[in-house]
Design an enzyme around this catalytic site. Structure first.
Site, PDB file in Angstrom:
ATOM      1  N   CYS A 133       0.792  -1.231   0.000  1.00  0.00           N
ATOM      2  CA  CYS A 133       0.000   0.000   0.000  1.00  0.00           C
ATOM      3  C   CYS A 133       0.831   1.290   0.000  1.00  0.00           C
ATOM      4  O   CYS A 133       0.581   2.170  -0.832  1.00  0.00           O
ATOM      5  CB  CYS A 133      -0.976   0.033   1.159  1.00  0.00           C
ATOM      6  SG  CYS A 133      -1.357  -1.538   1.912  1.00  0.00           S
ATOM      7  N   HIS A 182      -8.425  -1.205  -0.666  1.00  0.00           N
ATOM      8  CA  HIS A 182      -7.422  -2.258  -0.871  1.00  0.00           C
ATOM      9  C   HIS A 182      -8.191  -3.479  -1.359  1.00  0.00           C
ATOM     10  O   HIS A 182      -9.249  -3.780  -0.818  1.00  0.00           O
ATOM     11  CB  HIS A 182      -6.752  -2.718   0.426  1.00  0.00           C
ATOM     12  CG  HIS A 182      -6.209  -1.640   1.282  1.00  0.00           C
ATOM     13  ND1 HIS A 182      -4.869  -1.461   1.468  1.00  0.00           N
ATOM     14  CD2 HIS A 182      -6.813  -0.694   2.030  1.00  0.00           C
ATOM     15  CE1 HIS A 182      -4.667  -0.465   2.310  1.00  0.00           C
ATOM     16  NE2 HIS A 182      -5.828   0.017   2.656  1.00  0.00           N
ATOM     17  N   HIS A 228      -4.797  -1.019  -5.359  1.00  0.00           N
ATOM     18  CA  HIS A 228      -5.371   0.043  -4.543  1.00  0.00           C
ATOM     19  C   HIS A 228      -6.117   0.996  -5.444  1.00  0.00           C
ATOM     20  O   HIS A 228      -5.604   1.405  -6.485  1.00  0.00           O
ATOM     21  CB  HIS A 228      -4.272   0.750  -3.752  1.00  0.00           C
ATOM     22  CG  HIS A 228      -3.632  -0.158  -2.755  1.00  0.00           C
ATOM     23  ND1 HIS A 228      -2.515  -0.899  -3.053  1.00  0.00           N
ATOM     24  CD2 HIS A 228      -3.999  -0.501  -1.493  1.00  0.00           C
ATOM     25  CE1 HIS A 228      -2.209  -1.646  -1.998  1.00  0.00           C
ATOM     26  NE2 HIS A 228      -3.081  -1.427  -1.050  1.00  0.00           N
ATOM     27  N   ARG A 266       6.262 -11.435   5.566  1.00  0.00           N
ATOM     28  CA  ARG A 266       5.705 -11.250   6.903  1.00  0.00           C
ATOM     29  C   ARG A 266       6.164 -12.404   7.791  1.00  0.00           C
ATOM     30  O   ARG A 266       6.222 -13.542   7.349  1.00  0.00           O
ATOM     31  CB  ARG A 266       4.176 -11.241   6.860  1.00  0.00           C
ATOM     32  CG  ARG A 266       3.641 -10.060   6.077  1.00  0.00           C
ATOM     33  CD  ARG A 266       2.130 -10.086   6.033  1.00  0.00           C
ATOM     34  NE  ARG A 266       1.655  -9.150   5.027  1.00  0.00           N
ATOM     35  CZ  ARG A 266       0.414  -9.113   4.578  1.00  0.00           C
ATOM     36  NH1 ARG A 266      -0.471  -9.954   5.055  1.00  0.00           N
ATOM     37  NH2 ARG A 266       0.059  -8.231   3.651  1.00  0.00           N
ATOM     38  N   LYS A 290     -14.925  -4.490   5.418  1.00  0.00           N
ATOM     39  CA  LYS A 290     -14.441  -5.238   4.263  1.00  0.00           C
ATOM     40  C   LYS A 290     -15.422  -6.317   3.841  1.00  0.00           C
ATOM     41  O   LYS A 290     -16.265  -6.753   4.626  1.00  0.00           O
ATOM     42  CB  LYS A 290     -13.087  -5.869   4.563  1.00  0.00           C
ATOM     43  CG  LYS A 290     -13.135  -6.851   5.710  1.00  0.00           C
ATOM     44  CD  LYS A 290     -11.839  -7.626   5.859  1.00  0.00           C
ATOM     45  CE  LYS A 290     -11.940  -8.581   7.038  1.00  0.00           C
ATOM     46  NZ  LYS A 290     -10.904  -9.573   7.089  1.00  0.00           N
ATOM     47  N   ASP A 292      -2.275  -7.602  -5.688  1.00  0.00           N
ATOM     48  CA  ASP A 292      -2.728  -6.459  -4.913  1.00  0.00           C
ATOM     49  C   ASP A 292      -3.197  -5.331  -5.828  1.00  0.00           C
ATOM     50  O   ASP A 292      -2.735  -5.217  -6.966  1.00  0.00           O
ATOM     51  CB  ASP A 292      -1.545  -5.957  -4.072  1.00  0.00           C
ATOM     52  CG  ASP A 292      -1.994  -5.341  -2.771  1.00  0.00           C
ATOM     53  OD1 ASP A 292      -3.212  -5.214  -2.569  1.00  0.00           O
ATOM     54  OD2 ASP A 292      -1.118  -4.992  -1.971  1.00  0.00           O
ATOM     55  N   GLN A 318       1.269 -11.070  -3.490  1.00  0.00           N
ATOM     56  CA  GLN A 318      -0.154 -10.729  -3.475  1.00  0.00           C
ATOM     57  C   GLN A 318      -0.566 -10.202  -4.832  1.00  0.00           C
ATOM     58  O   GLN A 318       0.192  -9.479  -5.472  1.00  0.00           O
ATOM     59  CB  GLN A 318      -0.405  -9.593  -2.473  1.00  0.00           C
ATOM     60  CG  GLN A 318      -0.361  -9.986  -1.029  1.00  0.00           C
ATOM     61  CD  GLN A 318      -0.704  -8.780  -0.162  1.00  0.00           C
ATOM     62  OE1 GLN A 318      -0.120  -7.715  -0.317  1.00  0.00           O
ATOM     63  NE2 GLN A 318      -1.644  -8.947   0.735  1.00  0.00           N
TER      64      GLN A 318
HETATM   65 ZN    ZN Z   1      -3.208  -2.347   0.720  1.00  0.00          ZN
END
Ligand code: ZN
Ligand code: ZN
Length: 590
Positions: A282, A459, A333, A311, A413, A331, A329
């Site tokens: 992000c 996200h 945004h 992580r 979410k 991912d 990911q």
């Molecule tokens: Zn994010």
């Protein structure tokens, strides 16, 4: 066993009867163990998901061979149809009943009540609140599965007891189906398939939770990534790349340093500055957005990245590809104005559904998670954003359940759990509204009024991570990946060495058409090569011998075992169609 209902894997309320049966089966198992080991000391025996367990202290270690013996005694107890008798006893009396049972005495000591609830079936007495079935004959179908060590009360400073796990169902059919599913799940285990199909490995040399993608696994991943990128580009996303490390200050601004400290790796020093390997993508996307002034006319801006993050996970929870320490990911945004939020969420839902459908996941459950106790943003903003997510789901006529208080601290979410072929749930797409980062980083745009406004930020991932997604695909299909994802789509098998040259020619022509073909040119028997290709779960094989060379026709063998003769054109059309339509297998008849 006052603690019998505190197990975290307790069943749903509608399974209450089944839960009573399962817990009763635990008593019967304890009685059987008692008759085989008169000196046994008893821990607790709750019902759990699909079954039950009981913890024992025994004079010797149990082996899997003990289980059928215990089952046999259980069957006799069940056949005797002994009633479960209940009575209340004073604490003193109970202490007498359970003399020589230190674990039971410890439980009695902690009970607040004056009267203690005791159940008895046959000669076996247990400390328990109930409820149970009326008599042992009500237990219709059970099986003992395994033995494992378990510390008394989960405390590693207390004695290690032996825990026997069993399953129980209302009918033999349901039990058989469950046992079949357990076996099938073992056959489909992605860790086993990953090894057998040579897709990936995780070794101690590289470190736990870190994945090495082998060539065949990498092919699958590339196909998924290409498909993902094209689809995102088509739907108005822009693809970006961000670095794997960033200054610690950035993670302090984002709040990750403070809130996710336990999952972050230690900082590294670069020129006297602390840097951290990224746990999330992000902040990078935010900095790209903030690289210049943005006007309302540019919104929404959607940045997508196959972003690799790291992580920390405790080594005990790592699990194949499903739980790892480094993963990529899918991912993205979305930066938009608040009044664009609903439209954007609807578009993400459409994309998520398209993706699940494309990869063959037909069933899924949708959850809308609301405000947790600890949260950023005002109650009004939460209510508004939660309502927007709910409206988006309604517009697409998607049924969902509310998951109260399960939102992330920065916003509500939508979670989609996809179901695999065995009905097991996998974490699928997530869509999260964020009140926090836009504020922390001052992510704004110039509105039509000429003033600065904070953006609304979303996200989202649609596959989750490449690692976990491959695990779910492998287990969903049992390794028989749909043709478009198969590392090798057609294996050409020359019958003898004199057919190899012709086989190579066909291979080249297929590759020319974008089909992943290979030749098994080893001087092995044809049947062995066919079996090998079947074990590798190659969707189709072309057997090439004298007849095929003369006629130019194709002897096609599918991994199902089906055999069919096709012309070259007929074969390539059929294969190309299966790839384009993303179906599980070729259908030569169609
Ligand atoms: Zn994010
Ligand atoms: Zn009980």
């Amino acid at each position: 066993m006052m603690t019998c209902c505190k197990d975290s894997q307790i069943n749903r309320p509608e399974d209450e009867d089944l839960e009573v049966i399962r817990h009763s089966a635990a008593h019967v198992m304890a009685e059987a163990v008692h008759s085989l080991f008169p000196d046994a000391r008893f821990g607790i025996g709750p019902a759990i998901k699909d079954g039950f367990y009981y913890d024992f202290e025994l004079p010797r270690s149990l082996t899997p061979y003990d289980l059928p013996v215990i089952e046999e005694v259980m069957r006799r107890i069940i056949a005797a149809d002994l009633p479960f008798d209940h009575r209340m006893a004073s604490r003193d009396e109970a202490c007498g009943v359970f003399a020589g049972q230190p674990y039971k005495l410890e439980l009695i000591e902690e009970l607040p009540d004056e009267q203690v609830s005791i159940y008895q079936q046959g000669k076996f007495v247990d400390l328990c609140r109930g409820p149970h079935v009326s008599s042992t004959g009500k237990i219709k179908a059970f099986k003992l599965l395994s033995v494992a060590g378990a510390y008394w009360r989960g405390d590693e400073t207390r004695p290690m007891l032996q825990r026997i796990y069993g399953v129980a169902f209302a009918t033999q059919e349901e039990l058989d189906e469950h046992l079949w599913k357990i076996e099938e799940a073992a056959r489909r285990d992605h860790r086993k398939l990953g090894r057998d199909l040579d897709l990936y490995s995780i070794t101690d040399d590289i470190g736990p939770g870190l994945v090495l993608w082998h060539p065949k696994g990498a092919v699958i991943r590339r196909v998924i990534e290409d498909f993902w990128k094209d689809e995102h580009y088509r739907r108005g996303y822009e693809l970006v790349y961000t670095p794997h490390i960033a200054k610690k200050d950035l993670w302090q601004t984002s709040g990750h340093w403070e809130l996710y400290r336990d999952n972050l790796y230690s900082p590294m020093d670069i020129d006297g500055q602390d840097y951290i390997i990224k746990p999330m993508n992000c902040p990078g996307h935010i900095l790209i957005y903030k690289s210049r002034l943005r006007s309302y006319q540019e919104l929404p801006i959607r940045y997508a990245e196959l972003g690799t993050v790291y992580r920390y996970e405790r080594s005990g929870v790592l699990f194949g590809l499903a739980r790892v320490r480094g993963f990529t990911q899918d991912d993205a945004h979305i930066f938009c104005a608040f009044d664009q939020l609903e439209e954007e969420v609807v578009a993400v839902l459409d994309l998520a559904q398209f993706m699940m459908d494309s990869f063959g996941f037909k069933n899924y459950k949708v959850y809308l998670s609301t405000r947790p106790e600890k949260s950023a943003g005002t109650p009004e903003a939460w209510e508004e954003a939660t309502a927007i997510l709910g409206r988006a789901l309604k517009r697409r006529e998607i049924n969902y359940e509310i998951d109260p208080g399960e939102g992330v601290f920065y916003g509500p979410k939508i979670d989609i759990k996809v179901e695999d072929a065995l009905g097991r749930g996998w974490q699928g797409p997530t869509i999260q509204v964020d009140f926090n980062l836009a504020q922390r980083f001052d992510v704004d745009y110039i509105g039509a009024d000429g003033k600065e406004h904070l953006v609304a930020m979303v996200h989202r991932t649609v596959l989750g991570s490449m690692e976990r997604f491959l695990a779910s695909l492998l287990e969903h299909y049992g390794g028989n990946l749909p043709v478009w994802l198969a590392p090798v789509q057609a294996m050409i098998i020359p019958v003898a060495d004199r057919h190899v040259e012709y086989a190579r020619k066909l291979e080249a022509e297929l590759r020319e058409q974008g089909i992943r073909a290979a030749v098994d040119a080893r001087s092995e028997r044809m049947n062995l090569k066919i079996r090998q290709a079947q074990l590798e779960k190659v969707p189709c094989m072309l057997v090439v011998g004298d007849k095929e060379m003369e006629s130019g026709d194709m002897a096609v063998r599918l991994r199902s075992g089906e055999q069919v003769k096709l012309t070259w054109q007929g074969f390539t059309d059929c294969l190309r169609r299966a790839i384009i339509e993303r179906v599980p297998d070729l259908s030569p008849g169609a």
